[in-house]
Scaffold this active site. Structure first.
Site, PDB file in Angstrom:
ATOM      1  N   VAL A 279       0.861  -1.187   0.000  1.00  9.97           N
ATOM      2  CA  VAL A 279       0.000   0.000   0.000  1.00  9.97           C
ATOM      3  C   VAL A 279       0.895   1.235   0.000  1.00  9.97           C
ATOM      4  CG1 VAL A 279      -1.823   1.231   1.202  1.00  9.97           C
ATOM      5  CG2 VAL A 279      -1.774  -1.277   1.249  1.00  9.97           C
TER       6      VAL A 279
ATOM      7  N   VAL B 114       1.344   5.500  -1.426  1.00 10.90           N
ATOM      8  CA  VAL B 114       0.889   6.737  -2.062  1.00 10.90           C
ATOM      9  C   VAL B 114       2.104   7.662  -2.185  1.00 10.90           C
ATOM     10  CG1 VAL B 114      -0.596   8.774  -1.896  1.00 10.90           C
ATOM     11  CG2 VAL B 114      -1.452   6.529  -1.144  1.00 10.90           C
TER      12      VAL B 114
ATOM     13  N   ARG C  50      -4.853  13.605  -0.461  1.00 13.40           N
ATOM     14  CA  ARG C  50      -5.667  14.021  -1.601  1.00 13.40           C
ATOM     15  C   ARG C  50      -6.715  12.964  -1.950  1.00 13.40           C
ATOM     16  NH1 ARG C  50      -1.611  16.089  -6.241  1.00 13.40           N
ATOM     17  NH2 ARG C  50      -3.563  15.772  -7.413  1.00 13.40           N
ATOM     18  N   GLY C  51      -6.949  12.048  -1.037  1.00  8.50           N
ATOM     19  CA  GLY C  51      -7.976  11.034  -1.244  1.00  8.50           C
ATOM     20  C   GLY C  51      -7.540   9.831  -2.047  1.00  8.50           C
TER      21      GLY C  51
ATOM     22  N   LEU D 226      -5.493   7.217  -1.150  1.00 12.85           N
ATOM     23  CA  LEU D 226      -5.623   5.977  -0.393  1.00 12.85           C
ATOM     24  C   LEU D 226      -7.093   5.603  -0.220  1.00 12.85           C
ATOM     25  CD1 LEU D 226      -4.422   3.660   1.225  1.00 12.85           C
ATOM     26  CD2 LEU D 226      -4.360   5.159   3.228  1.00 12.85           C
ATOM     27  N   THR D 227      -7.945   6.581   0.037  1.00 16.73           N
ATOM     28  CA  THR D 227      -9.377   6.317   0.185  1.00 16.73           C
ATOM     29  C   THR D 227      -9.959   5.717  -1.097  1.00 16.73           C
ATOM     30  OG1 THR D 227      -9.625   8.085   1.809  1.00 16.73           O
ATOM     31  CG2 THR D 227     -11.611   7.383   0.652  1.00 16.73           C
TER      32      THR D 227
ATOM     33  N   TYR E 230      -5.517   2.501   9.397  1.00 14.54           N
ATOM     34  CA  TYR E 230      -6.504   1.604   8.804  1.00 14.54           C
ATOM     35  C   TYR E 230      -7.805   1.482   9.571  1.00 14.54           C
ATOM     36  CZ  TYR E 230      -2.822   0.628   5.545  1.00 14.54           C
ATOM     37  OH  TYR E 230      -1.853   0.784   4.586  1.00 14.54           O
TER      38      TYR E 230
ATOM     39  N   PHE F 198       2.670 -10.004   5.576  1.00 18.71           N
ATOM     40  CA  PHE F 198       2.631  -9.860   4.109  1.00 18.71           C
ATOM     41  C   PHE F 198       2.443  -8.401   3.728  1.00 18.71           C
ATOM     42  CE2 PHE F 198      -1.500 -11.274   5.735  1.00 18.71           C
ATOM     43  CZ  PHE F 198      -2.336 -10.270   5.337  1.00 18.71           C
TER      44      PHE F 198
END
Length: 414
Positions: A79, A81, A88-89, A91-92, A120, A414
């Site tokens: 994960v 960014v 700035r949205g 990840l969302t 999270y 992981f």
């Protein structure tokens, strides 16, 4: 404008560069090749702005052990960014697309290991398992309160990892059912991660070694997977040799005692460390001297997300009868939100809308996820004002139904 779409195989190297940028990493060629192969086998979702890849989320196609069964469970990883696109949205948007796909694919749950625990929870993930680090002072014999299993110990060759997997892989797969929270482990994960010749985190560690317990030609009663590091001398300071236990599985406490005693007696070593052990590891009880065997760290491990709450609750087994009205909030997946009647017990479970009934408990999907495997108690969350108990005893009743004989646990990061 940022567009969310699948990352093609041709963009895997770009995806890795983004991940290395975000995690401040610069791995060697061999590690990069392993990461490339890993991503090749994952679902890959990217955030693109123009031609630039500015966000990444990948998912393993796992199955996860839950009480009574296995469930399909995407395991989120890589994960990332870009630092130029934080807040700035991105990840969302990535998480929304990943949850949408999990829902469409019929995966009742999703899981991840959090590099930053603060992130999270807002996406509905709850800390569902705990791990501990155990250290043994092995400068003297390991003192035990029980007799160790007397059957012979044998070293399994790991030069060809597949030969080793043939011995311990089936045992590990059978052992998964004994504890909730454990993902499936493919041959590739065995050979490229657990049994890789070079440890990716510590180049000074030696190659993997496996010792099994049991008579030759008979099913094994347990195994230990470990690596060693020789003693170091810095001037007059001497650091004893280290044994790092990566995994230890055993049929019985006596079998576990034999394996722990073996690794604690290796020549030219004076310390054993075992990261990510279960908090209820029997060693912590059958060790005769708790100054010799110490817990040096405790931490959240697997984070769980209930994607389809009804499916997750009705497909796991229940330890005791439960009949409760739950008022559940879920801002990311509104289909989960509302008031529902949970009826569950050893014979099965149902979960139906109950809009006209008063709730016994009000909680968020994050809190229910934390409790789902039996590793977090609802009564503790109620005491922390994270669960609202409207009917006295409702939280304890939920805990009784979710209870498992062993705490949920995994060391499969992981």
């Amino acid at each position: 404008m940022v567009e969310i779409r699948e990352v093609p195989e041709a963009d895997i190297d770009r995806a890795l560069e983004l991940a290395y940028l975000v995690f401040h990493d610069r791995p060697e060629k061999e590690a990069r090749e392993r990461h490339h192969e890993l991503l090749r086998h994952c679902l890959r979702i990217g955030a693109y702005e123009g031609g630039a890849l500015v966000g990444l989320m990948a998912a393993h196609a796992f199955r996860l052990s839950v009480p009574g069964t296995d469930l399909p469970c995407p395991g989120l990883t890589f994960v990332s960014v870009a630092p130029t696109h934080r807040r700035r949205g991105v990840l969302t948007a990535l998480m929304g697309e990943m949850l949408r796909r999990a829902e469409a694919d019929g995966s009742p749950v999703a899981a991840l290991w959090a590099s930053e625990a603060a992130i999270y929870g807002r996406f509905g993930y709850g800390s569902a398992t705990q791990g501990v680090t155990i250290e043994i002072d092995s400068t003297r014999p390991l003192a035990l309160r029980i007799e160790a299993d007397p059957r012979p110990l044998r070293l399994i060759a790991t030069a060809d990892p597949m030969d080793a997997v043939a011995v311990v892989g089936p045992y590990h797969e059978a052992a998964r059912a004994g504890r909730a929270g454990r993902p499936t482990r493919s041959e590739r994960r065995w050979t490229e991660e657990w049994l890789a010749e070079q440890d990716e985190e510590d180049e000074e560690l030696g190659p993997p070694r496996i010792i099994v317990l049991g008579e030759p030609g008979r099913p094994i009663a347990g195994y230990v997977l470990y690596r060693t590091k020789p003693e170091e001398h810095t001037g007059a300071l001497r650091t004893p040799g280290l044994v790092r236990v990566d995994e230890l599985e055993a049929d019985t406490p006596q079998a576990a005692a034999a394996l722990w005693r073996c690794v604690a007696s290796l020549d030219l070593t004076g310390r054993v460390t075992a990261w990510g052990r279960p908090a209820d590891d029997p060693l912590l009880h059958f060790a005769a001297d708790r100054d010799q065997v110490r817990v040096t760290a405790a931490f959240p491990a697997l984070w769980l997300r209930l994607v389809d709450v009804a499916a997750a609750l009705t497909r796991r087994s229940w330890a005791a009868p439960v009949e409760l009205v739950l008022e559940l909030t879920d801002v990311r997946l509104p289909a989960n939100a509302g008031r529902f009647l949970l009826k569950a017990g050893p014979d099965g479970a149902s979960y139906e809308p109950a809009a006209g009934r008063a709730p016994d408990l009000t909680l968020g999907v994050r809190e229910l996820a934390a409790c789902y495997l039996g590793g977090t108690r609802a009564v503790e969350l109620a005491a922390a004002a994270l669960v609202a108990e409207h009917t006295p005893g409702a939280a304890a009743a939920l805990d009784g139904g979710l209870r498992t004989a062993l705490l949920p646990h995994t060391a499969d990061e992981f």
